[in-house]
Design an enzyme around this catalytic site. Structure first.
Site, mmCIF file in Angstrom:
data_model
loop_
_atom_site.group_PDB
_atom_site.id
_atom_site.type_symbol
_atom_site.label_atom_id
_atom_site.label_comp_id
_atom_site.label_asym_id
_atom_site.label_seq_id
_atom_site.Cartn_x
_atom_site.Cartn_y
_atom_site.Cartn_z
ATOM 1 N N GLU A 50 0.840 -1.197 0.000
ATOM 2 C CA GLU A 50 0.000 0.000 0.000
ATOM 3 C C GLU A 50 0.879 1.254 0.000
ATOM 4 O O GLU A 50 0.603 2.221 -0.718
ATOM 5 C CB GLU A 50 -0.904 -0.024 1.241
ATOM 6 C CG GLU A 50 -1.864 1.139 1.334
ATOM 7 C CD GLU A 50 -2.504 1.217 2.722
ATOM 8 O OE1 GLU A 50 -2.644 0.176 3.395
ATOM 9 O OE2 GLU A 50 -2.842 2.337 3.140
ATOM 10 N N ASP A 54 0.567 3.696 -3.122
ATOM 11 C CA ASP A 54 0.133 5.059 -2.846
ATOM 12 C C ASP A 54 1.099 6.067 -3.481
ATOM 13 O O ASP A 54 0.683 7.065 -4.063
ATOM 14 C CB ASP A 54 0.063 5.259 -1.327
ATOM 15 C CG ASP A 54 -0.149 6.703 -0.942
ATOM 16 O OD1 ASP A 54 -1.263 7.208 -1.172
ATOM 17 O OD2 ASP A 54 0.784 7.336 -0.425
ATOM 18 N N ASN A 120 -7.493 1.091 0.464
ATOM 19 C CA ASN A 120 -6.104 0.758 0.794
ATOM 20 C C ASN A 120 -5.635 -0.457 -0.009
ATOM 21 O O ASN A 120 -4.497 -0.498 -0.478
ATOM 22 C CB ASN A 120 -5.976 0.464 2.292
ATOM 23 C CG ASN A 120 -6.295 1.685 3.141
ATOM 24 O OD1 ASN A 120 -6.334 2.812 2.636
ATOM 25 N ND2 ASN A 120 -6.536 1.473 4.416
ATOM 26 N N GLU A 123 -4.731 0.603 -3.452
ATOM 27 C CA GLU A 123 -3.377 1.160 -3.499
ATOM 28 C C GLU A 123 -2.339 0.043 -3.479
ATOM 29 O O GLU A 123 -1.336 0.092 -4.209
ATOM 30 C CB GLU A 123 -3.160 2.120 -2.330
ATOM 31 C CG GLU A 123 -4.009 3.382 -2.462
ATOM 32 C CD GLU A 123 -3.784 4.385 -1.353
ATOM 33 O OE1 GLU A 123 -4.228 5.528 -1.511
ATOM 34 O OE2 GLU A 123 -3.170 4.027 -0.323
#
Lengths: 234, 234
Positions: A50, A54, A120, A123
């Site tokens: 993640e 991200d 999440n 990501e």
């Protein structure tokens, strides 16, 4: 990797649908779908992926907006990007992509399905795509599978930020006399700095500064809206 | 582009030294070096490129740390990354690279050279490298020309964050009796959550929570240090 999914073949078919391409190293994607509330047998979770995903989501969206809006300044690009990548948007996109059916998590914990674990996981999935297939495929995945189908840029551009319009329509609805006045113009660090004040029924209620009158007016309108309280109370 | 630099040839030589490779499209780099306080003749500034470069800096550092520290969790990676990419670090790196000699800005405005304009120009330069040469060259530039020569990861890993050590050495120096005590252990969202309290000379001064005792102790120590005030006053 553990065989938590009913079968790898089934997972692969579902992944292909979500990703728009055939994954090479399925282990990355399995990990991306593993929430830390996973079953006892699993030993790892998607949080590191993640972190990676991200970061590349932010970079790829930055590039996309940089090229799509060649005449907008960095403030505009920064704001639009933060609207796209924020938790609520990403979680909403993840739900619409059906990631809630793929993420492995403790379904007994009802608070989880109301949190942002699907955004999440999306990501983390971006991180998996990047590790598996590199930047080009990741960019295509983000733009073609996420942004184009599920992110309404036109609405994002106009909503929330147009504080001046929000304020004007409030004044009109409630028969208030509203005016924007330039209170000050000065030079700061070689640039002109403007201060705009907002008057409602003859009383100044807020002001704002910016490097041009439009921006200063927006800041002033935002301050005025904050002072006036939530829309429901106005 | 305007010919603000004494000669393109000279600029190219300086750029090659900073970049470690020969740029193809020099116009991108000229723009990256153009602060908005630039001479009157210039029409554009490096702020959009800074937006782009900042995003790829974040992503490339994320990937670098993700691969360099395979056993650290995302909290650790996030913190280390934020130390590397923050304004002060980047400005310091930019100065050590000699970017202050290349950035075009209003030298009459003395406040500028004390601000972060060189770090910002470095981010813009990263944006220019990305547009000119793509991800691979940008990664090499960031890792080989910025991180390896100018960023001391070992020091960054240990400094500031080790609040527990800071607190212990403060207590030792001032002959205070210090203890860390586990006050509470509970299950939250299927994970154990610990609360650690810090007692100085028998009086509890701070507490902190975390998913393990070590993290909870760090948070508690950070809170304690904040309560005790800056090191100079302790």
């Amino acid at each position: 990797m553990l065989n938590i999914f009913s079968s790898d073949k089934e997972l692969l078919a579902q992944l292909e649908q979500v990703l728009g391409f055939t994954p090479k190293r399925v282990a990355f994607y399995k990990l991306a779908l593993m929430h830390r509330s996973r079953p006892e047998e699993a030993t790892d979770s998607n949080e590191r992926l993640e972190f990676l995903g991200d970061a590349f989501l932010g970079a790829i969206i930055a590039e996309y907006l940089f090229k799509k809006y060649p005449y907008e300044d960095e403030g505009y690009l920064t704001e639009l990007r933060s609207k796209i990548v924020r938790r609520e948007t990403m979680n909403n996109v993840a739900l619409r992509m059906g990631l809630n059916k793929l993420v492995v998590y403790n379904t007994n914990d009802r608070s989880l399905s109301r949190s942002h674990i699907f955004g999440n996981a999306l990501e983390a999935l971006i991180g998996a795509v990047y590790l598996d297939r590199g930047l080009e495929v990741t960019r295509k995945f983000i733009i073609n599978q996420l942004v184009r189908p599920y992110v309404d840029l036109d609405t994002m551009e106009s909503t929330d930020t147009n504080f001046k319009n929000q304020l004007l329509s409030w004044a009109q609805k409630n028969n208030h006399t509203l005016s924007f006045d330039t209170l000050d113009e000065k030079i700061e660090n070689t640039r002109k700095l403007f201060t705009v004040g907002i008057t409602v029924n003859g009383e100044m209620i807020a002001s704002g500064t910016g490097y041009n009158k439009k921006d200063a007016g927006q800041v002033a309108a935002k301050n005025a809206l904050e002072k006036l309280g939530p829309i429901g109370e106005r």
